[in-house]
Scaffold this motif. Structure first.
Motif, PDB file in Angstrom:
ATOM      1  N   ILE A  91      -5.799 -14.772  12.673  1.00 39.58           N
ATOM      2  CA  ILE A  91      -6.218 -13.378  12.643  1.00 39.58           C
ATOM      3  C   ILE A  91      -5.129 -12.507  12.030  1.00 39.58           C
ATOM      4  O   ILE A  91      -5.400 -11.632  11.198  1.00 39.58           O
ATOM      5  N   THR A  92      -3.878 -12.743  12.408  1.00 37.99           N
ATOM      6  CA  THR A  92      -2.762 -11.979  11.860  1.00 37.99           C
ATOM      7  C   THR A  92      -2.639 -12.192  10.359  1.00 37.99           C
ATOM      8  O   THR A  92      -2.400 -11.242   9.607  1.00 37.99           O
ATOM      9  N   ALA A  93      -2.806 -13.420   9.899  1.00 34.37           N
ATOM     10  CA  ALA A  93      -2.736 -13.709   8.468  1.00 34.37           C
ATOM     11  C   ALA A  93      -3.855 -12.978   7.720  1.00 34.37           C
ATOM     12  O   ALA A  93      -3.621 -12.409   6.642  1.00 34.37           O
ATOM     13  N   ALA A  94      -5.071 -12.971   8.287  1.00 40.03           N
ATOM     14  CA  ALA A  94      -6.193 -12.280   7.638  1.00 40.03           C
ATOM     15  C   ALA A  94      -5.947 -10.773   7.590  1.00 40.03           C
ATOM     16  O   ALA A  94      -6.207 -10.128   6.562  1.00 40.03           O
ATOM     17  N   VAL A  95      -5.437 -10.203   8.659  1.00 39.66           N
ATOM     18  CA  VAL A  95      -5.146  -8.765   8.687  1.00 39.66           C
ATOM     19  C   VAL A  95      -4.059  -8.425   7.667  1.00 39.66           C
ATOM     20  O   VAL A  95      -4.144  -7.396   6.981  1.00 39.66           O
ATOM     21  N   ASN A  96      -3.062  -9.286   7.523  1.00 37.59           N
ATOM     22  CA  ASN A  96      -2.006  -9.041   6.547  1.00 37.59           C
ATOM     23  C   ASN A  96      -2.545  -9.071   5.122  1.00 37.59           C
ATOM     24  O   ASN A  96      -2.147  -8.255   4.283  1.00 37.59           O
ATOM     25  N   VAL A  97      -3.471  -9.967   4.814  1.00 42.62           N
ATOM     26  CA  VAL A  97      -4.063 -10.038   3.481  1.00 42.62           C
ATOM     27  C   VAL A  97      -4.891  -8.777   3.211  1.00 42.62           C
ATOM     28  O   VAL A  97      -4.778  -8.164   2.141  1.00 42.62           O
ATOM     29  N   VAL A  98      -5.702  -8.383   4.170  1.00 42.68           N
ATOM     30  CA  VAL A  98      -6.530  -7.183   3.999  1.00 42.68           C
ATOM     31  C   VAL A  98      -5.644  -5.944   3.842  1.00 42.68           C
ATOM     32  O   VAL A  98      -5.910  -5.078   2.998  1.00 42.68           O
ATOM     33  N   ALA A  99      -4.567  -5.848   4.606  1.00 43.29           N
ATOM     34  CA  ALA A  99      -3.662  -4.703   4.514  1.00 43.29           C
ATOM     35  C   ALA A  99      -2.972  -4.660   3.150  1.00 43.29           C
ATOM     36  O   ALA A  99      -2.813  -3.580   2.566  1.00 43.29           O
ATOM     37  N   SER A 100      -2.569  -5.801   2.633  1.00 43.00           N
ATOM     38  CA  SER A 100      -1.903  -5.797   1.330  1.00 43.00           C
ATOM     39  C   SER A 100      -2.883  -5.412   0.217  1.00 43.00           C
ATOM     40  O   SER A 100      -2.525  -4.691  -0.715  1.00 43.00           O
ATOM     41  N   ILE A 101      -4.126  -5.866   0.315  1.00 45.94           N
ATOM     42  CA  ILE A 101      -5.138  -5.473  -0.674  1.00 45.94           C
ATOM     43  C   ILE A 101      -5.396  -3.976  -0.594  1.00 45.94           C
ATOM     44  O   ILE A 101      -5.499  -3.293  -1.629  1.00 45.94           O
ATOM     45  N   ALA A 102      -5.489  -3.444   0.610  1.00 49.93           N
ATOM     46  CA  ALA A 102      -5.721  -2.005   0.785  1.00 49.93           C
ATOM     47  C   ALA A 102      -4.556  -1.196   0.209  1.00 49.93           C
ATOM     48  O   ALA A 102      -4.760  -0.158  -0.424  1.00 49.93           O
ATOM     49  N   LEU A 103      -3.339  -1.660   0.407  1.00 50.67           N
ATOM     50  CA  LEU A 103      -2.179  -0.952  -0.131  1.00 50.67           C
ATOM     51  C   LEU A 103      -2.190  -0.947  -1.652  1.00 50.67           C
ATOM     52  O   LEU A 103      -1.925   0.083  -2.285  1.00 50.67           O
ATOM     53  N   VAL A 104      -2.536  -2.070  -2.258  1.00 49.10           N
ATOM     54  CA  VAL A 104      -2.605  -2.144  -3.713  1.00 49.10           C
ATOM     55  C   VAL A 104      -3.674  -1.193  -4.241  1.00 49.10           C
ATOM     56  O   VAL A 104      -3.462  -0.481  -5.228  1.00 49.10           O
ATOM     57  N   LEU A 105      -4.834  -1.161  -3.588  1.00 48.40           N
ATOM     58  CA  LEU A 105      -5.899  -0.247  -4.014  1.00 48.40           C
ATOM     59  C   LEU A 105      -5.479   1.207  -3.855  1.00 48.40           C
ATOM     60  O   LEU A 105      -5.772   2.047  -4.722  1.00 48.40           O
ATOM     61  N   LEU A 106      -4.785   1.535  -2.789  1.00 51.47           N
ATOM     62  CA  LEU A 106      -4.324   2.901  -2.550  1.00 51.47           C
ATOM     63  C   LEU A 106      -3.312   3.322  -3.610  1.00 51.47           C
ATOM     64  O   LEU A 106      -3.412   4.431  -4.171  1.00 51.47           O
TER      65      LEU A 106
END
Length: 122
Positions: A91-106
Protein backbone atom coordinates in the motif's frame (compact mmCIF):
# COMPACT_ATOMS: atom_id res chain seq x y z
CA UNK A 1 24.76 -27.14 16.93
CA UNK A 2 24.62 -28.05 13.23
CA UNK A 3 20.89 -28.64 13.36
CA UNK A 4 20.17 -25.47 15.29
CA UNK A 5 22.05 -23.24 12.84
CA UNK A 6 20.39 -24.98 9.90
CA UNK A 7 16.97 -24.60 11.52
CA UNK A 8 17.62 -20.94 12.25
CA UNK A 9 18.73 -20.31 8.68
CA UNK A 10 15.64 -22.10 7.35
CA UNK A 11 13.38 -19.98 9.55
CA UNK A 12 15.05 -16.75 8.43
CA UNK A 13 14.87 -17.81 4.77
CA UNK A 14 11.14 -18.48 5.16
CA UNK A 15 10.56 -15.08 6.75
CA UNK A 16 12.55 -13.30 4.04
CA UNK A 17 10.46 -15.02 1.40
CA UNK A 18 7.08 -14.35 3.01
CA UNK A 19 7.68 -10.88 4.44
CA UNK A 20 9.96 -9.26 1.85
CA UNK A 21 9.21 -11.53 -1.14
CA UNK A 22 12.92 -12.19 -1.64
CA UNK A 23 13.72 -15.55 -3.17
CA UNK A 24 17.04 -17.28 -3.65
CA UNK A 25 18.70 -20.65 -3.46
CA UNK A 26 20.60 -19.69 -0.29
CA UNK A 27 20.46 -17.21 2.56
CA UNK A 28 23.42 -15.32 1.11
CA UNK A 29 21.55 -14.74 -2.15
CA UNK A 30 18.41 -13.65 -0.32
CA UNK A 31 20.33 -11.19 1.86
CA UNK A 32 22.08 -9.75 -1.20
CA UNK A 33 18.76 -9.33 -3.01
CA UNK A 34 17.09 -7.76 0.03
CA UNK A 35 19.85 -5.16 0.18
CA UNK A 36 18.69 -1.89 1.63
CA UNK A 37 15.26 -3.21 2.52
CA UNK A 38 17.00 -4.44 5.67
CA UNK A 39 18.58 -2.18 8.29
CA UNK A 40 22.36 -2.27 8.59
CA UNK A 41 22.31 -4.11 11.92
CA UNK A 42 20.03 -6.83 10.55
CA UNK A 43 22.20 -7.19 7.45
CA UNK A 44 25.25 -7.58 9.70
CA UNK A 45 23.46 -10.25 11.76
CA UNK A 46 22.37 -12.09 8.63
CA UNK A 47 25.92 -11.95 7.26
CA UNK A 48 27.06 -13.63 10.48
CA UNK A 49 24.36 -16.28 10.05
CA UNK A 50 25.54 -16.93 6.47
CA UNK A 51 29.12 -17.25 7.66
CA UNK A 52 28.07 -19.53 10.52
CA UNK A 53 26.07 -21.76 8.21
CA UNK A 54 29.12 -22.19 5.98
CA UNK A 55 31.46 -22.91 8.90
CA UNK A 56 29.13 -25.43 10.54
CA UNK A 57 29.30 -27.67 7.48
CA UNK A 58 32.92 -28.49 8.33
CA UNK A 59 33.38 -30.25 11.70
CA UNK A 60 36.74 -28.65 12.47
CA UNK A 61 35.61 -25.17 11.53
CA UNK A 62 32.32 -25.53 13.42
CA UNK A 63 34.17 -24.73 16.64
CA UNK A 64 34.75 -21.21 15.36
CA UNK A 65 31.03 -20.42 15.56
CA UNK A 66 29.94 -18.68 18.76
CA UNK A 67 26.52 -20.17 19.65
CA UNK A 68 25.46 -17.18 21.74
CA UNK A 69 26.33 -14.75 18.95
CA UNK A 70 24.49 -16.91 16.41
CA UNK A 71 21.46 -17.09 18.70
CA UNK A 72 21.49 -13.32 19.20
CA UNK A 73 21.82 -12.70 15.45
CA UNK A 74 18.93 -15.07 14.78
CA UNK A 75 16.77 -13.44 17.45
CA UNK A 76 17.43 -9.91 16.11
CA UNK A 77 16.74 -10.90 12.49
CA UNK A 78 13.52 -12.74 13.34
CA UNK A 79 12.33 -9.88 15.56
CA UNK A 80 12.78 -7.39 12.72
CA UNK A 81 11.28 -9.61 10.03
CA UNK A 82 8.20 -10.31 12.17
CA UNK A 83 7.46 -6.57 12.37
CA UNK A 84 7.21 -6.23 8.57
CA UNK A 85 3.67 -6.17 7.20
CA UNK A 86 3.71 -7.11 3.48
CA UNK A 87 0.27 -5.62 2.83
CA UNK A 88 1.28 -2.30 4.36
CA UNK A 89 4.47 -2.25 2.28
CA UNK A 90 2.47 -2.74 -0.94
CA UNK A 91 0.00 0.00 0.00
CA UNK A 92 2.83 2.40 0.86
CA UNK A 93 4.57 1.67 -2.44
CA UNK A 94 1.33 2.32 -4.37
CA UNK A 95 0.71 5.59 -2.52
CA UNK A 96 4.28 6.70 -3.24
CA UNK A 97 3.83 6.03 -6.98
CA UNK A 98 0.52 7.91 -7.10
CA UNK A 99 2.03 10.83 -5.14
CA UNK A 100 5.02 11.09 -7.48
CA UNK A 101 2.73 11.07 -10.54
CA UNK A 102 0.56 13.77 -8.97
CA UNK A 103 3.62 15.90 -8.24
CA UNK A 104 4.85 15.61 -11.82
CA UNK A 105 1.41 16.59 -13.14
CA UNK A 106 1.24 19.55 -10.75
CA UNK A 107 4.68 20.83 -11.74
CA UNK A 108 3.93 20.35 -15.44
CA UNK A 109 0.64 22.25 -15.09
CA UNK A 110 2.40 25.09 -13.27
CA UNK A 111 5.04 25.33 -16.01
CA UNK A 112 2.40 25.33 -18.75
CA UNK A 113 0.42 28.03 -16.92
CA UNK A 114 3.58 30.12 -16.49
CA UNK A 115 4.39 29.86 -20.20
CA UNK A 116 0.82 30.83 -21.13
CA UNK A 117 0.97 33.87 -18.83
CA UNK A 118 4.36 34.95 -20.22
CA UNK A 119 3.08 34.75 -23.81
CA UNK A 120 -0.07 36.66 -22.97
CA UNK A 121 -2.70 33.99 -23.56
CA UNK A 122 -4.00 34.11 -19.99
Amino acid sequence: MVHTIDQQVAEIRGLLETRLRVRGHSLAVQVRKAGRALPRAVRRDLAYMVQSADLVKNPKLARMVDPSHAQRAHRNAVAYLNTINPRERRITAAVNVVASIALVLLVTGAVVLYVLVQRGFV
